[in-house]
Design an enzyme around this catalytic site. Structure first.
Site, PDB file in Angstrom:
ATOM      1  N   LYS A 120       1.104  -1.299   0.095  1.00 50.06           N
ATOM      2  CA  LYS A 120       0.011  -0.028   0.194  1.00 50.06           C
ATOM      3  C   LYS A 120       0.909   1.003   0.095  1.00 50.06           C
ATOM      4  O   LYS A 120       2.031   1.310   0.655  1.00 50.06           O
ATOM      5  CB  LYS A 120      -0.897  -0.077   1.285  1.00 50.06           C
ATOM      6  CG  LYS A 120      -2.179   0.621   1.048  1.00 50.06           C
ATOM      7  CD  LYS A 120      -3.126   0.534   2.445  1.00 50.06           C
ATOM      8  CE  LYS A 120      -4.303   0.918   2.347  1.00 50.06           C
ATOM      9  NZ  LYS A 120      -5.252   0.745   3.649  1.00 50.06           N
ATOM     10  N   GLU A 127     -20.269  -7.096   9.364  1.00 50.55           N
ATOM     11  CA  GLU A 127     -21.186  -6.440  10.130  1.00 50.55           C
ATOM     12  C   GLU A 127     -22.234  -7.270  10.565  1.00 50.55           C
ATOM     13  O   GLU A 127     -22.820  -7.084  11.727  1.00 50.55           O
ATOM     14  CB  GLU A 127     -21.804  -5.106   9.252  1.00 50.55           C
ATOM     15  CG  GLU A 127     -20.765  -4.108   8.740  1.00 50.55           C
ATOM     16  CD  GLU A 127     -19.993  -4.221   7.561  1.00 50.55           C
ATOM     17  OE1 GLU A 127     -19.229  -3.680   7.096  1.00 50.55           O
ATOM     18  OE2 GLU A 127     -20.511  -5.679   7.076  1.00 50.55           O
ATOM     19  N   ARG A 164     -26.423  -3.591   6.034  1.00 51.53           N
ATOM     20  CA  ARG A 164     -26.055  -5.076   5.865  1.00 51.53           C
ATOM     21  C   ARG A 164     -26.446  -6.038   7.115  1.00 51.53           C
ATOM     22  O   ARG A 164     -26.472  -7.516   6.862  1.00 51.53           O
ATOM     23  CB  ARG A 164     -24.709  -5.361   5.640  1.00 51.53           C
ATOM     24  CG  ARG A 164     -23.955  -4.238   4.580  1.00 51.53           C
ATOM     25  CD  ARG A 164     -22.512  -4.616   4.348  1.00 51.53           C
ATOM     26  NE  ARG A 164     -22.355  -5.538   3.274  1.00 51.53           N
ATOM     27  CZ  ARG A 164     -21.214  -5.443   2.581  1.00 51.53           C
ATOM     28  NH1 ARG A 164     -20.171  -4.735   3.284  1.00 51.53           N
ATOM     29  NH2 ARG A 164     -20.928  -6.330   1.852  1.00 51.53           N
TER      30      ARG A 164
END
Length: 662
Positions: free
Chosen positions: A289, A375, A403
Site C-alpha cells: 500500500k 457487520e 447489511r
C-alpha cells in the site's frame, strides 16, 4: 509527451515493452500523487495496484472480459488506463467519481463501494456468460485480502468453486503488513521455480492426466485405493510446503502464487497462467500500500488509505485546519466511558481508526474486537456479549448498517439485548457518493420494536446521548452522527420533562380556539438543528411564528412532540435521512394514533441514489436549504401548497381545487 499521454484505452498497452511499462508505472504514480494531493482521495491503495492493474489490462480484454474491483476505491489506475485522465475534479460535484461508475465508462461494472460483494457479482456474471453461450469471456475480480474477512465472499467462493468450467480469475491483492514476500537467495530460487510449476499445475492436460490416474487407482480395489490416498496426501503436503494454498485449494480452486505484485513480468505470467487454465483460479499478489511514495509508506496509521488535500512532496495536509470532528468527540467519550465501566466492549468491522475506537483500544486492548468486514457477525456477536453480561458498542459507518438489519431485528431486538450501535457518517457524507451516504439508517430502524434512536445536534449532546444509550440494558440503542466537523454548540431554551430540547420560539403567537399556539413546529433531527433555526428566522421575517425543538431521542417518539404538534398549525420535520419511512413519517403516525390532526410535512432526502459532491452541494441539490424550506412553509401557512396549515379562526379552509379523476 509521456507514455501515459498516449494511452487512450487498454489496447494501447499491448505494444509496450518491459522498459516502457516500467516508465509508465512511474508516470502513473507521479500523476496520482500530483492530482490526488490537490483533491483528496484514496491514494495509498491506488499506488499499490499500478503494476497489477497494468497486468490485468494487458492479459485480459476489457470490456469483453469483465473486471470487477471489490469496494472500488483502488480503481484510479483502471480509470486512467480506460481513458479518464481529468482528475482535477475527482470526487467533486460533476467530476470523476472516486469509485467505478457505469455512467463514466463501459469498463466499469460494480458501482457499490460496500466490500466483500465482488465475488458474488463474479459468480452471477460468469454463470450468465455460460448460460448465454459466451463462456469464453473471463470475469476478473480484484479483491483485497481484507475483503476476504467478509462471510459473503466465502459464500460466493463456495459456489464459484463448484463449477470448473466458468472462467473466473480472482486476484487477491494482499497488502496486509502481516504478510510480506520472503526475501533472500533461496526464496528467489523457489520463486523462479514456482512460475514453472504453476504453469504445469494449471495446464488442462495435467488436470486430465490426474483425473484419469485418480479414477484408475480408485477403481483398482483396496491396493489401488491405498496407493491413491498415499499419493494424494504426499502431493497435498508438497503443495502446502511450496505455497500457502490452504483453504483455496480445499474449496476446489486452483491457486497461483504468491507473486510479487510490483514485478510486471511475474504478474503477467501468473495471470496468463490463470487465463490458460480456463476455470476458476486464485492469483495471490503481494503488494505494498502506498508503493513508491515514502510519505505513504511511512504513515503508520493507514499508509494514506484516504487523504485530504496534501503537499505532494511531504504528504502533509495543506488545507485549512479543520475543527473538532464528530468521530473524535465519540472517540474521547467512549474511551472515558470504558475507563469507568469494565463491562463496556467495543466492536469494529475492520475500521478501528475511522470509527473512533482506536483510543479505547489503546487503553483497553482486550476489550475492543475487530471482526473484519463482517457487520452481520458483529451485531449478532454483540447480542451474545450482552447475554454474557457485557455492554457492547458496535461502531460502523451508517451505510453499513444496511447489511446487518436482520441481525439487529432478530438477534438483538427480539432478545431485548442491551447493545449500542454508533453510526458514523450518517446522512449525506459528500464526496464518496451514492453507496457511502448514510441516508437509509433512520428509515431502517423505524420498524425495529423497542429500539431507541438518538441523533445529537452538537458535541455536548453526543457525549450525553452516548452515555444515555449505554445506560439502556434491555433494548438496542442507536446513536448517529454526521461526517466532518462538529458545529457550534446550540444551547436549549428549555428541556422538557421527556428530554426534548426547545431551541427557539419566534414570532407573534395567534389565538386559536382560545389557546395560545404558534404557527409552525419545526422538529430538527440531529445535525439539522442549524437549518431549522435559520428557517425559523426567515419565517419570523414573514410574520410567521414558530417553535424549534430537538427531540434528542427520535425513537420512541417523545410524547411532548405530540402535545406540541396539537398546539401548532403545522408540523415540519427536518431530517437528513430518506423521507420514506423516516422520522417525520413516524411522528405523523404517532400523531394520528393520539388523535392529533395537525398537518405534517416531512422534509428530508428523496428515495434516490445521490451523486457525489460536498455535503452542502448535495443538500442544495435536493432542496434542503433554509431558503427553499422556508419558502415552502410560507406557502403552506398561506394555504397555497399542501400540506395546508390549520386555518386561523374565521379563515376558510384552503382547497386544492378540482380533484383529479382516477
Amino acid at each position: 509527451m509521456g507514455i501515459l499521454d498516449s494511452i487512450e484505452g487498454p489496447k494501447d498497452l499491448a505494444q509496450l515493452g518491459p522498459a516502457e511499462l516500467e516508465d509508465l508505472a512511474g508516470e502513473i504514480r507521479k500523476f496520482l500523487i500530483r492530482n490526488v494531493a490537490q483533491t483528496g482521495g484514496h491514494l495509498g491503495p491506488n499506488l499499490g495496484v499500478v503494476e497489477l492493474t497494468l497486468a490485468i489490462h494487458r492479459i485480459f480484454e476489457s470490456p469483453r472480459d469483465s473486471i470487477i474491483f471489490d469496494t472500488g476505491h483502488q480503481s484510479y489506475v483502471h480509470k486512467l488506463l480506460t481513458g479518464r485522465k481529468d482528475f482535477s475534479t475527482l470526487r467533486q460535484e460533476g467530476g470523476l467519481s472516486g469509485y467505478p461508475s457505469r455512467a463514466e465508462s463501459e469498463h466499469d461494472i460494480v458501482e457499490s463501494s460496500h466490500a466483500s460483494s465482488s465475488l458474488s457479482w463474479a459468480d452471477g456474471i460468469s454463470r450468465a456468460r455460460k448460460l448465454t453461450g459466451e463462456g469464453d469471456r473471463y470475469t476478473v475480480v480484484v479483491v483485497g485480502d481484507g475483503a476476504l474477512t467478509g462471510g459473503m465472499a466465502w459464500e460466493a467462493l463456495n459456489n464459484i468453486a463448484s463449477d470448473k468450467d466458468r472462467r473466473v480469475v480472482i486476484v487477491v491483492n494482499d497488502n496486509g503488513r502481516s504478510y510480506a514476500p520472503t526475501v533472500g537467495g533461496l526464496a528467489d530460487y523457489l520463486a523462479s521455480l514456482r512460475t514453472a510449476i504453476d504453469k504445469v499445475r494449471t495446464a488442462p492436460a495435467y488436470e486430465g492426466m490426474l483425473e484419469v490416474a485418480k479414477r484408475r487407482l480408485q477403481n483398482g480395489g483396496p491396493v489401488g485405493q491405498f496407493v491413491y490416498k498415499g499419493l494424494h496426501a504426499t502431493k497435498k503436503g508438497i503443495k502446502d510446503w511450496w505455497a500457502p494454498q490452504g483453504m483455496f485449494e480445499d474449496l476446489g480452486l486452483k491457486y497461483v502464487g504468491p507473486v510479487d505484485g510490483h514485478d510486471q513480468r511475474t504478474l503477467e505470467e501468473a495471470l496468463a497462467t490463470a487465463k490458460n487454465f480456463a476455470g476458476p483460479v486464485i492469483v495471490h499478489a503481494i503488494t505494498e500500500k502506498g508503493h513508491g511514495y515514502a510519505p505513504a509508506r511511512n504513515h503508520e496509521a493507514d499508509q494514506f488509505h484516504a487523504v485530504g488535500v496534501i503537499d505532494p512532496e511531504t504528504g502533509q495536509p495543506t488545507g485549512p485546519g479543520g475543527g473538532t470532528s464528530w468521530t473524535s468527540v465519540f472517540a474521547e467519550e467512549i474511551a472515558a466511558i470504558a475507563d469507568e465501566r469494565e463491562d463496556v466492549v467495543g466492536i469494529t468491522g475492520a475500521m478501528l481508526i475511522p470509527v473512533g475506537l482506536a483510543t479505547f483500544a489503546q487503553r483497553h486492548p482486550d476489550r475492543v474486537i475487530d471482526v473484519g468486514i463482517a457487520e452481520q457477525h458483529a451485531v449478532t456477536s454483540a447480542a451474545g456479549l450482552a447475554f454474557g453480561g457485557l455492554h457492547p458498542v458496535v461502531a460502523v459507518y451508517a451505510t453499513f448498517l444496511n447489511r446487518a438489519y436482520d441481525q439487529l431485528l432478530m438477534d438483538v431486538a427480539l432478545h431485548k439485548a442491551g447493545v449500542t450501535l454508533v453510526l458514523d457518517r450518517a446522512g449525506v457524507t459528500g464526496p464518496d457518493g451514492a453507496s457511502h451516504h448514510g441516508q437509509w439508517d433512520m428509515a431502517l430502524v423505524q420498524s425495529v420494536p423497542g429500539l431507541h434512536l438518538a441523533a445529537p445536534r452538537d458535541a455536548t449532546r453526543l457525549r450525553e446521548e452516548l452515555r444515555e444509550a449505554i445506560a439502556v440494558d434491555d433494548a438496542p440503542t442507536v446513536v448517529r452522527f454526521s461526517k466532518g466537523t462538529v458545529g457550534a454548540e446550540t444551547e436549549a431554551l428549555e428541556r422538557l420533562d421527556d428530554g426534548v430540547d426547545v431551541l427557539a420560539r419566534t414570532g407573534t403567537v395567534a389565538e386559536a380556539d382560545g389557546e395560545t399556539g404558534p404557527d409552525v413546529l419545526l422538529v430538527a433531527v440531529g445535525a439539522m438543528s442549524d437549518l431549522a433555526l435559520e428557517v425559523a428566522q426567515r419565517l419570523d421575517h414573514q410574520g410567521i411564528s414558530s417553535t424549534v425543538v430537538d427531540p434528542r431521542w427520535v425513537l420512541p417518539v417523545p410524547r411532548s412532540i405530540i402535545s406540541l404538534a396539537a398546539r401548532h398549525r403545522i408540523v415540519v420535520c427536518l431530517e437528513d435521512g430518506v423521507r420514506a419511512g423516516g422520522v417525520g413519517s413516524r411522528i405523523r403516525q404517532e400523531m394520528r394514533a393520539a388523535g392529533v390532526d395537525t398537518a405534517l410535512n416531512e422534509v428530508g432526502l428523496p428515495v434516490e441514489f445521490l451523486d457525489h459532491g460536498s455535503r452542502n452541494q448535495v443538500l442544495a441539490r435536493v432542496g434542503l436549504t433554509a431558503q427553499q424550506v422556508a419558502h415552502d412553509i410560507v406557502a403552506q401557512v398561506l394555504g397555497t401548497k399542501v400540506p395546508f396549515a390549520r386555518p386561523l379562526p374565521g379563515q376558510a379552509a384552503p382547497t386544492t381545487g378540482t380533484l383529479p379523476k382516477l
